[in-house]
Design a protein around this motif. Structure first.
Motif, short mmCIF file in Angstrom:
data_model
loop_
_atom_site.label_atom_id
_atom_site.label_comp_id
_atom_site.label_asym_id
_atom_site.label_seq_id
_atom_site.Cartn_x
_atom_site.Cartn_y
_atom_site.Cartn_z
N PRO A 72 0.84 -1.19 0.00
CA PRO A 72 0.00 0.00 0.00
C PRO A 72 0.88 1.26 0.00
O PRO A 72 2.03 1.23 0.46
CB PRO A 72 -0.78 -0.10 1.31
CG PRO A 72 -0.65 -1.51 1.75
CD PRO A 72 0.65 -1.99 1.21
N ARG A 73 0.33 2.32 -0.50
CA ARG A 73 1.08 3.57 -0.55
C ARG A 73 1.50 4.01 0.85
O ARG A 73 0.74 3.89 1.80
CB ARG A 73 0.19 4.64 -1.19
CG ARG A 73 0.96 5.88 -1.52
CD ARG A 73 0.11 6.81 -2.30
NE ARG A 73 0.92 7.96 -2.65
CZ ARG A 73 0.57 8.87 -3.50
NH1 ARG A 73 -0.59 8.79 -4.11
NH2 ARG A 73 1.36 9.88 -3.76
N TRP A 74 2.73 4.48 0.98
CA TRP A 74 3.32 4.99 2.21
C TRP A 74 3.54 3.90 3.27
O TRP A 74 3.57 4.17 4.45
CB TRP A 74 2.50 6.13 2.82
CG TRP A 74 2.11 7.18 1.85
CD1 TRP A 74 0.85 7.49 1.46
CD2 TRP A 74 2.97 8.07 1.13
NE1 TRP A 74 0.87 8.51 0.54
CE2 TRP A 74 2.17 8.89 0.32
CE3 TRP A 74 4.35 8.25 1.08
CZ2 TRP A 74 2.69 9.86 -0.51
CZ3 TRP A 74 4.88 9.22 0.25
CH2 TRP A 74 4.04 10.02 -0.53
N LYS A 75 3.66 2.65 2.84
CA LYS A 75 3.89 1.56 3.80
C LYS A 75 5.26 0.93 3.56
O LYS A 75 5.85 1.06 2.50
CB LYS A 75 2.80 0.48 3.67
CG LYS A 75 1.41 0.97 3.94
CD LYS A 75 1.10 0.99 5.40
CE LYS A 75 -0.34 1.45 5.64
NZ LYS A 75 -0.87 0.96 6.86
N GLN A 76 5.74 0.22 4.58
CA GLN A 76 7.00 -0.50 4.52
C GLN A 76 6.75 -1.93 4.98
O GLN A 76 5.80 -2.21 5.70
CB GLN A 76 8.03 0.12 5.46
CG GLN A 76 8.39 1.54 5.14
CD GLN A 76 9.36 2.12 6.18
OE1 GLN A 76 9.54 1.58 7.26
NE2 GLN A 76 9.96 3.24 5.82
N CYS A 77 7.65 -2.82 4.58
CA CYS A 77 7.55 -4.21 5.01
C CYS A 77 8.31 -4.37 6.32
O CYS A 77 9.47 -4.00 6.41
CB CYS A 77 8.12 -5.13 3.93
SG CYS A 77 7.86 -6.86 4.28
N ASN A 78 7.65 -4.91 7.33
CA ASN A 78 8.24 -5.08 8.66
C ASN A 78 8.35 -6.56 8.99
O ASN A 78 7.46 -7.35 8.69
CB ASN A 78 7.36 -4.39 9.70
CG ASN A 78 7.92 -4.53 11.10
OD1 ASN A 78 9.09 -4.31 11.35
ND2 ASN A 78 7.05 -4.90 12.03
N HIS A 79 9.47 -6.93 9.64
CA HIS A 79 9.64 -8.28 10.18
C HIS A 79 9.11 -8.25 11.62
O HIS A 79 9.68 -7.58 12.48
CB HIS A 79 11.13 -8.67 10.19
CG HIS A 79 11.68 -8.91 8.83
ND1 HIS A 79 12.16 -7.91 8.02
CD2 HIS A 79 11.81 -10.05 8.13
CE1 HIS A 79 12.59 -8.42 6.89
NE2 HIS A 79 12.39 -9.73 6.92
N LYS A 80 8.05 -8.96 11.88
CA LYS A 80 7.41 -8.93 13.19
C LYS A 80 8.33 -9.39 14.32
O LYS A 80 8.29 -8.85 15.41
CB LYS A 80 6.14 -9.80 13.19
CG LYS A 80 5.04 -9.30 12.28
CD LYS A 80 3.89 -10.28 12.29
CE LYS A 80 2.85 -9.94 11.26
NZ LYS A 80 1.78 -10.94 11.22
N ASN A 81 9.17 -10.40 14.04
CA ASN A 81 10.03 -10.94 15.10
C ASN A 81 11.41 -10.26 15.13
O ASN A 81 12.29 -10.70 15.86
CB ASN A 81 10.18 -12.46 14.97
CG ASN A 81 10.96 -12.86 13.73
OD1 ASN A 81 11.40 -12.04 12.94
ND2 ASN A 81 11.10 -14.16 13.55
N CYS A 82 11.61 -9.23 14.34
CA CYS A 82 12.84 -8.42 14.31
C CYS A 82 14.04 -9.15 13.74
O CYS A 82 15.16 -8.65 13.85
CB CYS A 82 13.19 -7.89 15.70
SG CYS A 82 11.88 -6.92 16.44
N ILE A 83 13.86 -10.30 13.13
CA ILE A 83 14.97 -11.02 12.50
C ILE A 83 14.91 -10.74 11.00
O ILE A 83 14.01 -11.22 10.30
CB ILE A 83 14.90 -12.54 12.79
CG1 ILE A 83 14.95 -12.78 14.29
CG2 ILE A 83 16.02 -13.27 12.07
CD1 ILE A 83 14.68 -14.21 14.69
N LYS A 84 15.87 -9.97 10.51
CA LYS A 84 15.84 -9.50 9.13
C LYS A 84 15.94 -10.62 8.10
O LYS A 84 15.54 -10.44 6.96
CB LYS A 84 16.97 -8.51 8.88
CG LYS A 84 16.84 -7.23 9.67
CD LYS A 84 18.03 -6.34 9.40
CE LYS A 84 17.94 -5.04 10.17
NZ LYS A 84 19.09 -4.17 9.89
N THR A 85 16.47 -11.76 8.48
CA THR A 85 16.63 -12.87 7.53
C THR A 85 15.50 -13.89 7.62
O THR A 85 15.51 -14.87 6.89
CB THR A 85 17.98 -13.57 7.77
OG1 THR A 85 18.06 -13.98 9.13
CG2 THR A 85 19.14 -12.64 7.43
N ASP A 86 14.53 -13.68 8.49
CA ASP A 86 13.37 -14.57 8.60
C ASP A 86 12.28 -14.04 7.66
O ASP A 86 11.52 -13.15 8.01
CB ASP A 86 12.87 -14.61 10.05
CG ASP A 86 11.70 -15.57 10.24
OD1 ASP A 86 11.26 -16.19 9.25
OD2 ASP A 86 11.22 -15.67 11.37
#
Length: 157
Positions: free
Chosen positions: A60-74
């Motif tokens: 969606p416009r103005w959104k970013q993809c977030n890793h819920k568990n904070c592990i960038k490689t998961d």
């Protein structure tokens, strides 16, 4: 694109067979990325964005993809979500990935802690307006009002 975060080649070409899983590499920020060609052009994409767009939907416009568990490689699809920049920053601060930058630590700060103390002292002594202090300090009078009433730079004594 698989729900586990793997990217598979769909067509055979010189030196590469169809069905092979592409080997991700870490970019400078610690995210998995893959290189591929499509219609004769070379592309580089972050794996988590490809997985999110395939399983959650387009960004969606103005959104970013977030890793819920904070592990960038998961890059599993259930670990990803679309959120705003503000929500992403709050998530990082809440999980200890980022420290809030207050005062002089903020790269956009125009004032120093010493200057803030001087502003408060001069205002408390009386006879000088927020507008005049603002002109001298290079910030607007509204910002000076927030400083003297401790709505901004509240961490400075």
């Amino acid at each position: 694109v698989s729900s586990l975060g793997r990217i598979r080649r769909d067509k055979q070409s010189a030196g590469a067979r169809a069905g092979r899983i592409l080997r991700p590499h870490l970019d400078g920020d610690g995210y998995h990325m893959v290189h591929f060609r499509y219609s004769g052009r070379h592309f580089i994409a972050r794996v988590h964005r490809l997985v999110a767009e395939a399983f959650i939907g387009p960004c969606p416009r103005w959104k970013q993809c977030n890793h819920k568990n904070c592990i960038k490689t998961d890059n599993r699809h259930e670990n990803l979500e679309w959120i705003t920049t503000q929500e992403n920053t709050a998530h990082a601060v809440a999980n200890g990935l980022m420290r809030p930058r207050r005062g002089e630590q903020n790269p956009l700060a125009k004032l120093t802690a010493a200057r803030v103390i001087k502003i408060r002292e001069r205002y408390a002594a009386g006879g000088i307006s927020c507008a005049k202090l603002g002109k001298e300090s290079g910030v607007c009078d509204e910002q000076i009002r927030r400083i003297v009433h401790r709505l901004r730079w509240a961490h400075v004594a």
